[in-house]
Design an enzyme around this catalytic site. Structure first.
Site, PDB file in Angstrom:
ATOM      1  CB  ALA A  11      24.223   3.479 -25.442  1.00 17.19           C
ATOM      2  NE  ARG A  16      21.213  17.326 -20.751  1.00 17.97           N
ATOM      3  CZ  ARG A  16      19.820  16.963 -20.732  1.00 17.97           C
ATOM      4  NH1 ARG A  16      19.287  17.958 -19.853  1.00 17.97           N
ATOM      5  NH2 ARG A  16      19.449  16.042 -21.187  1.00 17.97           N
ATOM      6  N   GLY A  78      19.596   7.597 -30.886  1.00 16.95           N
ATOM      7  CA  GLY A  78      18.040   7.714 -30.225  1.00 16.95           C
ATOM      8  C   GLY A  78      17.745   6.489 -29.646  1.00 16.95           C
ATOM      9  CB  THR A  79      15.256   5.684 -26.721  1.00 13.27           C
ATOM     10  OG1 THR A  79      14.332   6.740 -27.512  1.00 13.27           O
ATOM     11  CG2 THR A  79      15.943   6.785 -25.554  1.00 13.27           C
ATOM     12  CD  GLU A 155       9.035  14.110 -26.056  1.00 10.84           C
ATOM     13  OE1 GLU A 155       9.772  14.599 -25.336  1.00 10.84           O
ATOM     14  OE2 GLU A 155       8.627  12.744 -25.946  1.00 10.84           O
ATOM     15  CE1 TYR A 366      51.235  -0.142   9.161  1.00 13.09           C
ATOM     16  CE2 TYR A 366      53.335  -1.219   9.443  1.00 13.09           C
ATOM     17  CZ  TYR A 366      52.339  -1.038   8.891  1.00 13.09           C
ATOM     18  OH  TYR A 366      51.927  -1.783   7.666  1.00 13.09           O
ATOM     19  CE1 TYR A 387      58.488  -3.504   0.581  1.00 21.02           C
ATOM     20  CE2 TYR A 387      58.777  -1.268   0.814  1.00 21.02           C
ATOM     21  CZ  TYR A 387      58.704  -2.087   0.068  1.00 21.02           C
ATOM     22  OH  TYR A 387      58.928  -1.781  -1.138  1.00 21.02           O
ATOM     23  CB  ALA A 423      60.066   1.179  27.261  1.00 23.99           C
TER      24      ALA A 423
END
Length: 459
Positions: A11, A16, A78-79, A155, A366, A387, A423
């Site tokens: 979440a 950073r 927070g977790t 911590e 192509y 096309y 050709a």
């Protein structure tokens, strides 16, 4: 066996990373971090996976699809606050819940399985996945008691000088007795400098209640890397690349320069394939035995047959048969289907076209929206003009046809079996089998005309 569940924490915004892309969607070897985590969890025998999402929730849901259920953490507090969002799904269930962060893409199913098994073996209410490192700066330290159980997690900023010398760190991955987890989470306070509810506080509360808390130490510190910025992202990429390449080499693949070969986690490569430097191979690609790939080739979502060689080319979402020769500098675009022994030469582009066995498009052509039969030779500079500005149309070239250089085949059109196109022709009508079709202006030579042009320029 005890029923098992998983919660993936995904979440956080990841400020950073300094990116518009939601943190856990940043790719490592072509796959988003959170998907690496969920893919490994899917290899375990779990009853369910619940992913906690916040920023970028819809994109994460789109990426993971039905691999997980989802809950929203509206505010990132927070977790511990994140985990409790899954309460409605899990609070009354008997069993074990493993909590994993969505930014730990290097964790393997084997390590997670070992953690779960150790948790069951110890009969603990919580088990922390730990690792040892020579430089634990910034990590929470794991303090054990004389029984080798976890006493507390400190911590870095709160650790004493003695505690800072401890090399065993908290990786942020945990197992909990499921009912105990949600009961104790309600006791977690946000009385801290961040005003957040921390999941590690559950460990302290369990210890105060004289519950058993264990720690399982993985031997591979690199596997526990959490990605919070671009530097860590690059480290994860390097470590994942090394792991993947070494696995393929152990399975009989020759990777000439592993440091400069990038192979995604879903790629399947058989024995005796050779990968040259500079290759990027991703997606659900399968490469069969004795193929040669590279150098500097990019492949995604392709099936490549035995003995095929691709050099300095790009191939995407296509099927390539046995003993095919491609490149250098060819572009195989989506929905190409190349039969056995086909040759695609330099500066050829193939798009949404099938070429049957032993047909050749050797250079500078192509071929788009086409069905090409067996033993067809397509000369240099040939274009299937598919096309008309609004719609795409099909070109059919039947077996044994020969298309001369610089021909334009204006679709829809069929070139019959065994026919020849001279050709330089522009073909806009069907060519019967075994016919010779010539569609070009008759040559006219005007004697001495060049002298008149030169004289006009001088005057």
């Amino acid at each position: 066996m005890t029923k098992r569940y998983a919660i993936v924490l995904a979440a956080g915004q990841g400020t950073r990373m300094k990116s518009k892309l939601y943190k856990v969607l940043h790719p490592v070897m072509g796959t988003p971090m959170v998907e690496h985590v969920v893919n490994q969890l899917n290899l375990l025998q779990l009853e369910s996976i619940t992913t906690v999402v916040g920023f970028g929730a819809e994109k994460v849901k789109e990426q993971l699809g039905d691999q997980s259920s989802f809950v929203i953490q509206e505010e990132q507090l927070g977790t511990g606050h994140a985990v409790i969002q899954a309460e409605d799904f899990l609070k009354d269930k008997e069993g074990t819940t493993i909590v994993v962060c969505g930014d730990t893409p290097l964790l393997t199913s084997q390590t997670l399985e070992d953690l779960l098994n150790y948790h069951d073996q110890e009969g603990a209410k919580a088990t922390v996945l730990t690792a040892k490192t020579d430089d634990p700066s910034g990590y929470g330290r794991v303090i054990r008691n004389q029984a080798d159980d976890v006493e507390r997690i400190v911590e870095h900023k709160d650790a004493s000088d003695v505690e800072k010398n401890i090399g065993e760190i908290n990786t942020g991955t945990y197992c909990f007795d499921n009912k105990t987890l949600f009961k104790v989470l309600k006791q977690v306070s946000n009385n801290n400098s961040q005003g957040e509810y921390y999941l590690p506080d559950v460990i302290q509360l369990l210890k105060q209640a004289n519950e058993k808390v264990s720690a399982f130490q993985t031997s591979n510190f690199d596997e526990t890397l959490g990605v919070n910025d671009r530097i860590a992202l690059s480290q994860a990429e390097k470590l994942m690349k090394k792991r993947i390449n070494e696995t393929h080499m152990k399975n009989g693949v020759t990777i000439i320069d592993p440091d400069n070969s990038y192979i995604g986690p879903e790629v399947v490569i058989e024995q005796d394939v050779v990968i040259h430097p500079g290759c990027v191979i991703n997606g659900k690609t399968i490469i069969k035995s004795d193929a040669v790939i590279g150098p500097n080739t990019e492949i995604r979502n392709c099936h490549i047959g035995e003995n095929t060689t691709i050099r300095q080319s790009v191939a995407t979402d296509s099927k390539i048969g046995k003993s095919v020769q491609i490149g250098p500098f060819a572009h195989i675009r989506p929905q190409a289907d190349l039969g056995d022994e086909v040759k695609i030469g330099n500066f050829v582009e193939i798009k949404k076209s099938s070429l049957d066995k032993n047909s050749k498009v050797s250079h500078l052509s192509y071929i788009g929206d086409a069905e090409v039969g067996k033993d067809v030779n397509i000369g240099c500079g040939t274009i299937t003009v598919n096309y008309d500005g609004e719609n795409k149309h099909l070109t059919k070239i039947e077996d044994d046809a020969f298309i001369g250089c610089n021909s334009n085949l204006i679709a829809p059109v069929t070139i019959g079996k065994g026919s020849y196109v001279a050709a330089g022709s522009t073909i806009n009508k069907n060519v019967p089998s075994d016919a010779l079709s010539i569609a070009r202006v008759k040559q006219t030579n005007k004697e001495d005309y060049a002298k008149k042009i030169k004289k006009t320029k001088k005057d």
